[in-house]
Design an enzyme around this catalytic site. Structure first.
Site, mmCIF file in Angstrom:
data_model
loop_
_atom_site.group_PDB
_atom_site.id
_atom_site.type_symbol
_atom_site.label_atom_id
_atom_site.label_comp_id
_atom_site.label_asym_id
_atom_site.label_seq_id
_atom_site.Cartn_x
_atom_site.Cartn_y
_atom_site.Cartn_z
ATOM 1 N N ASN A 154 0.795 -1.235 0.000
ATOM 2 C CA ASN A 154 0.000 0.000 0.000
ATOM 3 C C ASN A 154 0.828 1.286 0.000
ATOM 4 O O ASN A 154 0.378 2.301 -0.542
ATOM 5 C CB ASN A 154 -1.023 -0.008 1.154
ATOM 6 C CG ASN A 154 -0.380 -0.112 2.508
ATOM 7 O OD1 ASN A 154 0.766 -0.553 2.619
ATOM 8 N ND2 ASN A 154 -1.090 0.290 3.529
ATOM 9 N N GLU A 251 4.610 -4.686 11.950
ATOM 10 C CA GLU A 251 3.572 -3.666 11.729
ATOM 11 C C GLU A 251 2.435 -4.375 11.015
ATOM 12 O O GLU A 251 2.516 -4.631 9.817
ATOM 13 C CB GLU A 251 4.132 -2.528 10.866
ATOM 14 C CG GLU A 251 5.221 -1.723 11.541
ATOM 15 C CD GLU A 251 4.712 -0.925 12.724
ATOM 16 O OE1 GLU A 251 3.517 -0.569 12.756
ATOM 17 O OE2 GLU A 251 5.514 -0.656 13.627
ATOM 18 N N CYS A 285 -3.560 0.675 6.942
ATOM 19 C CA CYS A 285 -3.644 -0.228 8.099
ATOM 20 C C CYS A 285 -4.332 0.400 9.301
ATOM 21 O O CYS A 285 -4.985 -0.291 10.078
ATOM 22 C CB CYS A 285 -2.250 -0.690 8.486
ATOM 23 S SG CYS A 285 -1.110 0.679 8.701
ATOM 24 N N GLU A 464 7.747 1.703 14.771
ATOM 25 C CA GLU A 464 8.498 2.413 13.730
ATOM 26 C C GLU A 464 8.427 3.899 14.064
ATOM 27 O O GLU A 464 7.506 4.353 14.757
ATOM 28 C CB GLU A 464 7.897 2.142 12.353
ATOM 29 C CG GLU A 464 8.153 0.702 11.918
ATOM 30 C CD GLU A 464 7.912 0.440 10.443
ATOM 31 O OE1 GLU A 464 6.896 0.902 9.916
ATOM 32 O OE2 GLU A 464 8.743 -0.258 9.835
HETATM 33 P P1 NDP Z 1 0.865 -9.616 3.293
HETATM 34 O O1 NDP Z 1 0.977 -10.051 4.704
HETATM 35 O O2 NDP Z 1 0.122 -10.463 2.350
HETATM 36 O O3 NDP Z 1 2.312 -9.409 2.649
HETATM 37 C C1 NDP Z 1 3.276 -8.552 3.210
HETATM 38 C C2 NDP Z 1 4.643 -8.933 2.688
HETATM 39 O O4 NDP Z 1 5.015 -10.201 3.214
HETATM 40 C C3 NDP Z 1 4.714 -9.063 1.180
HETATM 41 O O5 NDP Z 1 5.965 -8.591 0.740
HETATM 42 C C4 NDP Z 1 4.567 -10.551 0.980
HETATM 43 O O6 NDP Z 1 5.077 -11.005 -0.241
HETATM 44 C C5 NDP Z 1 5.389 -11.068 2.153
HETATM 45 N N1 NDP Z 1 5.095 -12.440 2.556
HETATM 46 C C6 NDP Z 1 4.001 -13.191 2.284
HETATM 47 N N2 NDP Z 1 4.108 -14.397 2.884
HETATM 48 C C7 NDP Z 1 5.293 -14.413 3.552
HETATM 49 C C8 NDP Z 1 5.980 -15.368 4.369
HETATM 50 N N3 NDP Z 1 5.465 -16.574 4.622
HETATM 51 N N4 NDP Z 1 7.180 -15.035 4.905
HETATM 52 C C9 NDP Z 1 7.719 -13.812 4.679
HETATM 53 N N5 NDP Z 1 7.116 -12.873 3.901
HETATM 54 C C10 NDP Z 1 5.923 -13.155 3.351
HETATM 55 O O7 NDP Z 1 0.249 -8.143 3.359
HETATM 56 P P2 NDP Z 1 -0.228 -7.234 2.143
HETATM 57 O O8 NDP Z 1 0.931 -6.966 1.257
HETATM 58 O O9 NDP Z 1 -1.475 -7.839 1.584
HETATM 59 O O10 NDP Z 1 -0.580 -5.857 2.888
HETATM 60 C C11 NDP Z 1 -1.797 -5.617 3.527
HETATM 61 C C12 NDP Z 1 -1.647 -5.838 5.034
HETATM 62 O O11 NDP Z 1 -0.592 -5.051 5.544
HETATM 63 C C13 NDP Z 1 -2.879 -5.406 5.796
HETATM 64 O O12 NDP Z 1 -3.197 -6.372 6.767
HETATM 65 C C14 NDP Z 1 -2.452 -4.126 6.476
HETATM 66 O O13 NDP Z 1 -3.153 -3.836 7.641
HETATM 67 C C15 NDP Z 1 -1.004 -4.370 6.722
HETATM 68 N N6 NDP Z 1 -0.268 -3.106 6.871
HETATM 69 C C16 NDP Z 1 0.152 -2.724 8.110
HETATM 70 C C17 NDP Z 1 0.783 -1.508 8.304
HETATM 71 C C18 NDP Z 1 1.261 -1.082 9.659
HETATM 72 O O14 NDP Z 1 2.085 -0.180 9.737
HETATM 73 N N7 NDP Z 1 0.776 -1.643 10.739
HETATM 74 C C19 NDP Z 1 1.009 -0.594 7.187
HETATM 75 C C20 NDP Z 1 0.558 -1.106 5.920
HETATM 76 C C21 NDP Z 1 -0.075 -2.315 5.777
HETATM 77 P P3 NDP Z 1 4.144 -11.011 -1.547
HETATM 78 O O15 NDP Z 1 3.027 -10.045 -1.334
HETATM 79 O O16 NDP Z 1 5.066 -10.564 -2.602
HETATM 80 O O17 NDP Z 1 3.640 -12.389 -1.681
#
Ligand code: NDP
Length: 490
Positions: A154, A251, A285, A464
């Protein structure tokens, strides 16, 4: 399928683009048009090996540099980011589907702000010294080594900045894996670092899906993982990190409440609710997706909320600077959000506005969903319990302070919360009782570099931004100095 300009994005290792040996690639699409933007080479065995080797070599050099020198170099990167703001904002707009209006104002700027903040803090890190009898000890704050950053889709460039800034300022190196949906932001940041004089290998970018992330979390040479993403993925990352007892920052997601009391400025409260549900088309988020409105102002609130949502949100081609509401990141995510809307209807929530996907004339093939408001919601509805990560607001009625605090806290997550009230004592009293890592009073969503951000409960671990985060990228070494002859019974 070939992208229009035949572009292939490579992994960025040791200061330059590096080709993989497997030839494996994946595609990146523009969410607003559905068009293939470019293809990306996956980080295969070869790329992973050179990423670790280069980060190791760079750590020796970078960690030895005086902090003031690291600071000076990182501040050059800050200037470079600000200079390239518009070009980078356009890249973020194409990759994420969110409005250029936003990425031009926020995404690059808030990344640069955090980098500036930690660059300025780097030379302030000190240890302590204390006499203990005739002897004394002192402490040193030493960097951890190679850190991994794993980002969500995002805020691709901003997340890469927020993770690399404290890591690099404290003398670590970082291998960053962006989401496979938005890999360009972090790559652009890597180029900016090199242009600014950051040594090659200090910030490497590897591309790929979950498997590449899992490789990073399990790798023995990586000292810490800073992760942004869903709660479920966060759990897997913690499990992977446990194999080598890595430090983690998490996060994660949220289901944050906004409490609108009867003495609130109604227009301001609606601004907060709209910002916290429709900015970045709801893909944020900290969104306040549960909006609790006091019974005395409930009806007036809804009338104006409907008017403002229907009149002031402009959807369309995100590259058009008048657009203030963009497309969902992907077809799958679009369908997931639509599934929640169906569930809301099925479970008896009433639609105030929106509730459908649609095709604006200027971007007919994009994954758009109308800004949606459900009213008369109850706490146990799925839309009020699970993170949707889309433009879906649920409005709930409440009658008194204790009741709304109890209901607001009844969630497994605790990322953020908001209080709208002109009663200064009430606002602080309520904020103190809310189980959330960030509480906004008469505001919503603003996150300056100085303020720590992170979640309570299942929304996260560690923070963070803010001064405390720099310490999370160091380890304390105690050095004890014997000043008199060492006595021994042996
Ligand atoms: P995901 O959890 O699907 O993915 C996050 C990252 O983790 C991606 O780079 C993904 O790779 C990678 N990933 C996926 N599976 C694994 C694994 N088993 N081990 C290590 N890395 C892995 O989240 P989204 O990208 O869909 O983002 C949305 C989510 O992020 C929402 O829940 C949102 O609330 C949260 N978020 C939280 C924030 C905060 O500051 N608290 C800020 C922004 C978002 P790939 O996608 O390439 O498969």
């Amino acid at each position: 399928m070939k992208p229009k300009n035949n572009e292939t994005l490579l992994n960025f290792i040791d200061g330059d683009f590096a080709a993989n040996q497997s030839g494996k690639t994946f595609d990146v699409f523009n969410p607003a048009t559905g068009e293939l933007l470019y293809v990306v080479e996956e980080a295969d065995k070869h790329i992973r090996e050179i990423a670790i080797d280069s980060a190791k070599r760079a750590f020796k050099l970078w960690s030895q540099r005086p902090a003031v020198e690291r600071s000076r170099i990182l501040l050059c990167a800050v200037s470079e980011l600000r200079k390239r703001n518009n070009e980078l904002a356009r890249i973020e707009c194409l990759d994420t589907g969110k409005p250029l209006q936003e990425t031009t104002e926020v995404d690059v700027a808030t990344g640069a702000d955090v980098l500036e903040f930690f660059a300025c803090l780097a030379p302030t890190q000190t240890g302590q010294q204390q006499s203990v009898g005739d002897d004394f000890y002192y402490t040193r704050k030493e960097p951890l080594g190679i850190c991994a950053g794993i980002g969500a889709w995002n805020y691709p460039l901003q997340i890469a900045c927020w993770k690399s800034a404290p890591a690099l300022a404290a003398g670590n190196t970082m291998i960053f894996k962006p989401s496979e949906k938005t890999p360009r932001g972090a790559t652009e940041l890597a180029k900016v670092f090199i242009d600014a004089g950051v040594p090659p290998g200090v910030f490497n970018v590897v591309h790929g899906e979950a498997e590449v992330g899992a490789w990073l979390t399990g790798h023995k040479d990586i000292a810490k993982v800073s992760f942004t993403g869903e709660v479920g993925t966060g759990r897997k990352v913690m499990e992977g990190s446990a194999s080598t007892l890595k430090d983690v920052t998490m996060e994660l997601g949220g289901k944050s409440p906004l409490l609108v009391f009867d003495d609130a400025d109604i227009e301001e409260a609606i601004s907060g609710a709209m910002l916290g549900n429709f900015y970045s088309q709801g893909e944020v988020c900290t969104n306040c997706t549960r909006v609790y409105v006091h019974d005395a102002i409930y009806d007036t609130f809804l009338v104006r909320l409907k008017e403002r949502t229907e009149q002031n949100i402009i959807t369309g081609d995100p590259l058009d600077l008048s657009t203030n509401f963009g497309a969902m990141i992907s077809k799958e995510h679009h369908d997931l959000v639509m599934g929640y809307i169906q569930k809301g209807k099925f479970e008896g929530a009433k639609l105030l506005t929106g509730g459908d996907s649609f095709s604006p004339d200027s971007a007919p093939k994009g994954y758009f969903i109308q800004p949606t408001v459900f009213i008369d919601c109850t706490d146990n509805m799925t839309i009020c319990r699970e993170e949707i990560f889309g433009p879906v607001m649920s409005v709930l009625r409440f009658y008194d302070e204790d009741e709304v605090i109890r209901r607001a806290n009844d969630s497994a997550m605790g990322l953020a919360a908001g209080v709208m009230s002109k009663d200064i004592r009430r606002a602080h009293r309520v904020a103190q009782q809310l189980q959330a890592g960030i509480c906004w009073i008469n505001s919503y969503g603003t996150s300056p570099a100085e303020m720590p951000v992170g979640g309570f409960k299942m929304s996260g671990v560690g923070r963070e931004n803010g001064i405390e985060t720099l310490d999370q990228y160091t380890q304390t070494k105690s050095v004890y100095v014997g000043m008199i002859k060492l006595e021994s019974p042996f």
